[in-house]
Design a protein around this motif. Sequence first.
Motif, PDB file in Angstrom:
ATOM      1  N   ARG A 211       5.912 -29.875  88.218  1.00 22.68           N
ATOM      2  CA  ARG A 211       6.908 -29.846  89.292  1.00 22.68           C
ATOM      3  C   ARG A 211       6.654 -28.697  90.273  1.00 22.68           C
ATOM      4  NH1 ARG A 211      11.411 -33.654  89.498  1.00 22.68           N
ATOM      5  NH2 ARG A 211      12.863 -31.924  89.805  1.00 22.68           N
ATOM      6  N   THR A 212       6.339 -27.514  89.733  1.00 23.36           N
ATOM      7  CA  THR A 212       6.144 -26.343  90.589  1.00 23.36           C
ATOM      8  C   THR A 212       4.914 -26.494  91.472  1.00 23.36           C
ATOM      9  OG1 THR A 212       7.213 -24.901  88.975  1.00 23.36           O
ATOM     10  CG2 THR A 212       5.807 -23.846  90.610  1.00 23.36           C
ATOM     11  N   THR A 213       3.807 -26.937  90.883  1.00 21.05           N
ATOM     12  CA  THR A 213       2.566 -27.083  91.650  1.00 21.05           C
ATOM     13  C   THR A 213       2.739 -28.064  92.794  1.00 21.05           C
ATOM     14  OG1 THR A 213       1.206 -26.556  89.718  1.00 21.05           O
ATOM     15  CG2 THR A 213       0.130 -27.737  91.513  1.00 21.05           C
ATOM     16  N   LEU A 214       3.344 -29.211  92.525  1.00 20.00           N
ATOM     17  CA  LEU A 214       3.526 -30.216  93.569  1.00 20.00           C
ATOM     18  C   LEU A 214       4.543 -29.769  94.608  1.00 20.00           C
ATOM     19  CD1 LEU A 214       3.489 -33.493  91.446  1.00 20.00           C
ATOM     20  CD2 LEU A 214       1.625 -32.539  92.814  1.00 20.00           C
ATOM     21  N   THR A 215       5.630 -29.154  94.156  1.00 17.90           N
ATOM     22  CA  THR A 215       6.659 -28.700  95.099  1.00 17.90           C
ATOM     23  C   THR A 215       6.103 -27.649  96.049  1.00 17.90           C
ATOM     24  OG1 THR A 215       8.443 -29.159  93.525  1.00 17.90           O
ATOM     25  CG2 THR A 215       8.919 -27.612  95.303  1.00 17.90           C
ATOM     26  N   GLU A 216       5.343 -26.704  95.505  1.00 19.82           N
ATOM     27  CA  GLU A 216       4.764 -25.659  96.349  1.00 19.82           C
ATOM     28  C   GLU A 216       3.761 -26.246  97.335  1.00 19.82           C
ATOM     29  OE1 GLU A 216       3.200 -22.752  93.681  1.00 19.82           O
ATOM     30  OE2 GLU A 216       5.160 -21.833  93.290  1.00 19.82           O
ATOM     31  N   ALA A 217       2.980 -27.238  96.902  1.00 19.96           N
ATOM     32  CA  ALA A 217       2.019 -27.870  97.804  1.00 19.96           C
ATOM     33  C   ALA A 217       2.735 -28.630  98.916  1.00 19.96           C
ATOM     34  CB  ALA A 217       1.107 -28.805  97.016  1.00 19.96           C
ATOM     35  N   VAL A 218       3.823 -29.297  98.587  1.00 10.21           N
ATOM     36  CA  VAL A 218       4.606 -29.999  99.608  1.00 10.21           C
ATOM     37  C   VAL A 218       5.159 -29.006 100.619  1.00 10.21           C
ATOM     38  CG1 VAL A 218       6.737 -31.298 100.027  1.00 10.21           C
ATOM     39  CG2 VAL A 218       5.190 -31.996  98.184  1.00 10.21           C
ATOM     40  N   GLU A 219       5.665 -27.887 100.144  1.00  9.22           N
ATOM     41  CA  GLU A 219       6.246 -26.895 101.046  1.00  9.22           C
ATOM     42  C   GLU A 219       5.186 -26.297 101.964  1.00  9.22           C
ATOM     43  OE1 GLU A 219       9.407 -26.202 101.644  1.00  9.22           O
ATOM     44  OE2 GLU A 219       9.817 -27.859 100.274  1.00  9.22           O
ATOM     45  N   ARG A 220       3.972 -26.071 101.443  1.00  7.93           N
ATOM     46  CA  ARG A 220       2.901 -25.548 102.292  1.00  7.93           C
ATOM     47  C   ARG A 220       2.521 -26.537 103.389  1.00  7.93           C
ATOM     48  NH1 ARG A 220       0.522 -24.152  97.302  1.00  7.93           N
ATOM     49  NH2 ARG A 220      -0.991 -25.854  97.555  1.00  7.93           N
ATOM     50  N   SER A 221       2.632 -27.832 103.078  1.00  4.95           N
ATOM     51  CA  SER A 221       2.225 -28.869 104.026  1.00  4.95           C
ATOM     52  C   SER A 221       3.323 -29.269 104.993  1.00  4.95           C
ATOM     53  CB  SER A 221       1.769 -30.121 103.249  1.00  4.95           C
ATOM     54  OG  SER A 221       0.694 -29.831 102.389  1.00  4.95           O
ATOM     55  N   ARG A 222       4.550 -28.944 104.657  1.00  5.53           N
ATOM     56  CA  ARG A 222       5.683 -29.416 105.455  1.00  5.53           C
ATOM     57  C   ARG A 222       5.619 -28.894 106.889  1.00  5.53           C
ATOM     58  NH1 ARG A 222       9.926 -31.751 103.404  1.00  5.53           N
ATOM     59  NH2 ARG A 222       9.624 -30.819 101.340  1.00  5.53           N
ATOM     60  N   GLY A 223       5.775 -29.787 107.840  1.00  7.09           N
ATOM     61  CA  GLY A 223       5.796 -29.406 109.247  1.00  7.09           C
ATOM     62  C   GLY A 223       4.428 -29.329 109.896  1.00  7.09           C
ATOM     63  N   LEU A 224       3.356 -29.499 109.120  1.00  7.96           N
ATOM     64  CA  LEU A 224       2.021 -29.436 109.703  1.00  7.96           C
ATOM     65  C   LEU A 224       1.664 -30.760 110.366  1.00  7.96           C
ATOM     66  CD1 LEU A 224      -0.075 -27.597 106.953  1.00  7.96           C
ATOM     67  CD2 LEU A 224       0.948 -26.632 109.011  1.00  7.96           C
ATOM     68  N   ALA A 225       0.887 -30.672 111.437  1.00  4.01           N
ATOM     69  CA  ALA A 225       0.371 -31.876 112.067  1.00  4.01           C
ATOM     70  C   ALA A 225      -0.619 -32.545 111.123  1.00  4.01           C
ATOM     71  CB  ALA A 225      -0.305 -31.530 113.391  1.00  4.01           C
ATOM     72  N   ALA A 226      -0.773 -33.847 111.280  1.00  2.39           N
ATOM     73  CA  ALA A 226      -1.639 -34.604 110.377  1.00  2.39           C
ATOM     74  C   ALA A 226      -3.048 -34.030 110.315  1.00  2.39           C
ATOM     75  CB  ALA A 226      -1.686 -36.069 110.818  1.00  2.39           C
ATOM     76  N   GLY A 227      -3.557 -33.550 111.439  1.00  4.15           N
ATOM     77  CA  GLY A 227      -4.916 -33.049 111.485  1.00  4.15           C
ATOM     78  C   GLY A 227      -5.145 -31.757 110.721  1.00  4.15           C
ATOM     79  N   ARG A 228      -4.073 -31.069 110.329  1.00  7.31           N
ATOM     80  CA  ARG A 228      -4.218 -29.787 109.639  1.00  7.31           C
ATOM     81  C   ARG A 228      -3.999 -29.883 108.136  1.00  7.31           C
ATOM     82  NH1 ARG A 228      -0.259 -25.662 112.249  1.00  7.31           N
ATOM     83  NH2 ARG A 228      -1.265 -24.339 110.682  1.00  7.31           N
ATOM     84  N   LEU A 229      -3.649 -31.059 107.652  1.00  4.85           N
ATOM     85  CA  LEU A 229      -3.266 -31.178 106.246  1.00  4.85           C
ATOM     86  C   LEU A 229      -4.447 -31.009 105.301  1.00  4.85           C
ATOM     87  CD1 LEU A 229      -0.697 -34.093 106.450  1.00  4.85           C
ATOM     88  CD2 LEU A 229      -0.238 -31.701 105.908  1.00  4.85           C
ATOM     89  N   LYS A 230      -5.624 -31.516 105.657  1.00  4.30           N
ATOM     90  CA  LYS A 230      -6.780 -31.390 104.774  1.00  4.30           C
ATOM     91  C   LYS A 230      -7.130 -29.931 104.548  1.00  4.30           C
ATOM     92  CE  LYS A 230      -9.197 -35.758 105.655  1.00  4.30           C
ATOM     93  NZ  LYS A 230     -10.459 -36.360 106.129  1.00  4.30           N
ATOM     94  N   ALA A 231      -7.160 -29.154 105.629  1.00  2.00           N
ATOM     95  CA  ALA A 231      -7.504 -27.734 105.503  1.00  2.00           C
ATOM     96  C   ALA A 231      -6.461 -26.992 104.691  1.00  2.00           C
ATOM     97  CB  ALA A 231      -7.641 -27.106 106.895  1.00  2.00           C
ATOM     98  N   GLU A 232      -5.184 -27.343 104.860  1.00  2.73           N
ATOM     99  CA  GLU A 232      -4.124 -26.682 104.104  1.00  2.73           C
ATOM    100  C   GLU A 232      -4.261 -26.987 102.623  1.00  2.73           C
ATOM    101  OE1 GLU A 232      -1.308 -24.769 102.370  1.00  2.73           O
ATOM    102  OE2 GLU A 232      -1.822 -24.428 104.474  1.00  2.73           O
ATOM    103  N   LYS A 233      -4.562 -28.233 102.283  1.00  5.41           N
ATOM    104  CA  LYS A 233      -4.740 -28.585 100.877  1.00  5.41           C
ATOM    105  C   LYS A 233      -5.858 -27.762 100.252  1.00  5.41           C
ATOM    106  CE  LYS A 233      -5.996 -32.381  97.761  1.00  5.41           C
ATOM    107  NZ  LYS A 233      -6.280 -33.829  97.625  1.00  5.41           N
ATOM    108  N   LYS A 234      -6.995 -27.713 100.918  1.00  4.14           N
ATOM    109  CA  LYS A 234      -8.148 -26.997 100.370  1.00  4.14           C
ATOM    110  C   LYS A 234      -7.850 -25.520 100.183  1.00  4.14           C
ATOM    111  CE  LYS A 234     -13.120 -26.376 101.022  1.00  4.14           C
ATOM    112  NZ  LYS A 234     -14.299 -26.719 101.876  1.00  4.14           N
ATOM    113  N   SER A 235      -7.161 -24.927 101.143  1.00  5.64           N
ATOM    114  CA  SER A 235      -6.899 -23.483 101.076  1.00  5.64           C
ATOM    115  C   SER A 235      -5.935 -23.122  99.955  1.00  5.64           C
ATOM    116  CB  SER A 235      -6.335 -22.983 102.415  1.00  5.64           C
ATOM    117  OG  SER A 235      -5.029 -23.510 102.635  1.00  5.64           O
ATOM    118  N   GLY A 236      -5.104 -24.087  99.538  1.00  2.14           N
ATOM    119  CA  GLY A 236      -4.106 -23.800  98.518  1.00  2.14           C
ATOM    120  C   GLY A 236      -4.565 -24.046  97.098  1.00  2.14           C
ATOM    121  N   LEU A 237      -5.766 -24.596  96.915  1.00  2.00           N
ATOM    122  CA  LEU A 237      -6.252 -24.923  95.578  1.00  2.00           C
ATOM    123  C   LEU A 237      -6.840 -23.690  94.896  1.00  2.00           C
ATOM    124  CD1 LEU A 237      -7.993 -28.339  96.363  1.00  2.00           C
ATOM    125  CD2 LEU A 237      -5.715 -27.969  95.385  1.00  2.00           C
TER     126      LEU A 237
END
Length: 287
Positions: A211-237
């Motif tokens: 729950r924590t891992t997914l919730t934190e990842a959702v919060e990091r991605s929230r509000g980002l434009a579609a084009g920035r989501l891949k980079a955000e995912k990679k940076s948070g791993l």
Amino acid sequence: MPELPEVEALKDFLAEHLVGHEIVRVLPVAISVLKTYDPPVTALDGQEVTAVHRHGKFLDLTTAGGLHLVTHLARAGWLHWKDRLPDGRPRPGKGPLALRVALETGEGFDLTEAGTQKRLSVYVVRDPQEVPGVARLGPDPLAADFDEARFAALLAGERRQLKGALRDQSLIAGVGNAYSDEILHAARMSPFKLAASLTPGEIHTLHEALRTTLTEAVERSRGLAAGRLKAEKKSGLRVHGRAGQPCPVCGDTVREVSFSDSSLQYCPTCQTGGRPLADRRMSRLLK
């Protein structure tokens, strides 16, 4: 592959940009992308988008006429928002463009898929449950009723290893290769530990990590434009995709196990008592 957090962010982004607008045309470009023919894709022309939902890794655009445009981006698919779509109809070819959705405003989005394996899927249905992949989904791990007791019931008698169990969409919806690595690292558990062998304390730890891992990842991605989501995912791993780099928790070297079509990453110190996992197909923890 986009997983639950990225698809959740795409859902929010599309809801903001699509709801209340009219679909002028849906243009399949790649022959393989459209998986249904009744209703025809032209039935979406002139329909107002009323809502955008997520089912596991599936996106669901709901229209006023009761039709749903359901998309699964698969491993190499992505969504590109366009403030102004190019004029004219796109031509089928060898490029990555698979499907285009145009709005009455001139805006819209393209679905693209890189590589030679074409798995991106689009469905036009009257009910999302008509999509086989949606119909077989397990519970959503971020749902309010996905508590520890429900999680324990899912794992009871589950003889598979944790890595495989977490990735099974019919068991738990939305978790893929990357976040299963991250969840197991956060829980300090081996990817090859048998799910049915977990103690009540370990189930509590894994449920909290999930729950924590997914919730934190959702919060990091929230509000980002579609084009920035891949980079955000990679940076948070922390471990996935970081083989050979130091673990951010203990400093040990992140290791990898390769399979025929995928790989996993883990930290020996954090997850396997310092012991490496055998890097071969059907690997098992060295004893």
